[in-house]
Motif scaffolding. Structure first.
Motif, PDB file in Angstrom:
ATOM      1  N   TRP A   1       0.735  -1.061   0.049  1.00 56.07           N
ATOM      2  CA  TRP A   1      -0.185   0.022   0.137  1.00 56.07           C
ATOM      3  C   TRP A   1       0.633   1.186   0.202  1.00 56.07           C
ATOM      4  CZ3 TRP A   1      -5.314   0.805   1.273  1.00 56.07           C
ATOM      5  CH2 TRP A   1      -6.176  -0.346   1.162  1.00 56.07           C
TER       6      TRP A   1
ATOM      7  N   ARG B   1      -8.590  -1.209  -4.485  1.00 54.22           N
ATOM      8  CA  ARG B   1      -8.198  -2.257  -3.865  1.00 54.22           C
ATOM      9  C   ARG B   1      -9.434  -2.946  -3.694  1.00 54.22           C
ATOM     10  NH1 ARG B   1      -2.945  -3.551  -2.339  1.00 54.22           N
ATOM     11  NH2 ARG B   1      -1.669  -1.480  -3.088  1.00 54.22           N
TER      12      ARG B   1
ATOM     13  N   SER C   1      -8.855  -6.569   0.794  1.00 56.23           N
ATOM     14  CA  SER C   1      -7.443  -5.985   1.057  1.00 56.23           C
ATOM     15  C   SER C   1      -7.498  -4.819   1.924  1.00 56.23           C
ATOM     16  CB  SER C   1      -6.946  -5.773  -0.302  1.00 56.23           C
ATOM     17  OG  SER C   1      -5.474  -5.018  -0.176  1.00 56.23           O
TER      18      SER C   1
END
Length: 385
Positions: free
Chosen positions: A17, A73, A77
DNA sequence: AAGTTTGGCAACCGCATCTAT
DNA sequence: TATAGATGCGGTTGCCAAACT
């Protein structure tokens, strides 16, 4: 027909991320919460950004781009990222000795139930604990075990020298005598399995029990641990109150649960810290060794601790995890749980957290065991129906 | 200094369970 | 009651930095 995927796999970003993504997710959840629907969250974040831009004094190209994309995303997740990293009060690294002890203790008691173990350590995530176990704790124990083996080997060679010199053959160690605390295990009769009986071999049941006992699950906003970090069993225990699990019908187990729940039960007593061979009440390194290495029953999932198994550490922790056998066979584990133990008065009784006797703050003794009250007797047989 | 190996950890995957309809 | 979708969990993968040769 297979299940529909939870998201458009081709259209979601994977991998690490970025700080921007973190900020988006965090600011959205801080303001709106998760909304109880992780799958829809990425789209909602996009909508929220649109609204934000509608009120912004100036809009950069990047901001508009972000808005159009939302959060690329998968909902799963997002959930994982939030739970393991962005959630407030998450602690990373720096595990204390006490935390080590609790993790080891619970792993030996309940196996790789990381979420349950994590529930006992506020601020720790199951993923963190799992990684910590696989990369550090396991090796820490392994290192100690090697030292033990070397010492034992030295001892053995000395004994062989003595035998060569015609000393008594009784000096040869008998496997069964190696540990005075662990006499020959009794073979326990199998408990007949019945689907009619209440079973606690699933997460929900354990969760319900934890709620009963007032643990973290009792209130999602309350991170109180079920067990205190400083287990404080009194020893020697009242052996008369220890009942072998297999002698009790399932109903009795349930009643015991109720009894504990209704008792003036102080959670300060370390509800699921096992009592260890020799009567140790917490996991010093020595007592942990005793439990692991002097136990005549090998601990399933902990084969790596025993010398003659090949620990195939090919590459990274995950490989070694697999090689060492990740899952617990509850049938085997039960032999640990129910192995007889002698206390300091050489009284032998069934050892195990299921029927540990604990004194509360009023010095009243009662049966205790958090997970074990409902868990072990059933979990042992969950794979043999 | 460069190449290789190892360790640590974040993130993904697939399955089991739960929940809403 | 059956079913689909959401959630939670444990196992596994893969990246990256540190350690080693």
């Amino acid at each position: 027909m297979g299940r529909a995927p939870c998201c458009d796999k081709a259209n979601v970003k994977k991998g690490p991320w970025s700080p921007e993504e973190d900020a988006k997710l965090k600011s959205y959840i801080d303001e709106h919460g998760t909304g109880g629907n992780w799958i829809a969250l990425p789209q909602k974040i996009g909508t929220a950004f649109s609204l934000f831009l509608g009120h912004a004094n100036y809009i950069t190209h990047a901001m508009r781009h972000d808005c159009e994309l939302g959060l690329k995303r998968c909902g799963k997740s997002c959930r994982l990222r939030w739970l393991n990293y962005l959630r407030p009060n998450i602690k990373h690294g720096g595990f204390s000795e006490e935390e080590d002890n609790i993790i080891c203790s619970l792993y030996i008691s309940i196996g790789s139930r990381w979420s349950i173990i994590a529930a006992q350590l506020p601020g720790r995530t199951d993923n963190d604990i799992k990684n910590y176990w696989n990369t550090r704790l396991k090796k820490k124990l392994l290192g100690k075990q090697r030292k033990e083996q070397q010492a034992a080997r030295r001892g053995n060679s000395q004994k062989q020298e003595m035998m060569k010199k015609g000393r008594q053959s009784s000096m040869v160690p008998n496997v069964n005598d190696l540990n005075q605390y662990w006499p020959q295990p009794r073979v326990l009769p199998p408990i007949p399995y019945s689907n009619q009986e209440p079973r606690f071999n699933d997460h929900a049941s354990i969760r319900k029990l934890l709620i009963k006992l007032g643990g973290r699950f009792a209130d999602d906003s309350d991170d109180q641990p079920i067990i205190n970090c400083t287990p404080s069993f009194q020893f020697p225990l009242d052996a008369s109150s220890l009942q072998p699990a297999y002698e009790q019908p399932t109903d009795a187990l349930i009643n015991t649960t109720a009894q504990v729940t209704n008792a003036p039960y102080s959670l300060d007593h370390g509800a699921s810290i096992p009592i260890l061979p020799g009567g140790h009440s917490s996991f010093s390194e020595e007592t942990l060794e005793e439990l692991v290495y002097n136990n005549p029953h090998r601990l399933e999932g902990l084969e790596f601790l025993y010398g003659n198994d090949i620990v195939n550490v090919n590459r990274g922790a995950s490989t070694s995890t697999t090689a060492c056998g990740g899952s617990i066979d509850w049938g085997e584990m039960s032999s640990l749980v129910y192995a007889p133990v002698s206390n300091s008065n050489n009284e032998t009784f069934q050892q195990g957290t299921l029927y540990e006797s604990v004194s509360n703050s009023n010095n009243e003794t009662f049966q205790q065991g958090a997970l074990h009250e409902c868990g072990f007797n059933e979990l042992r047989y969950s794979g043999s129906q």
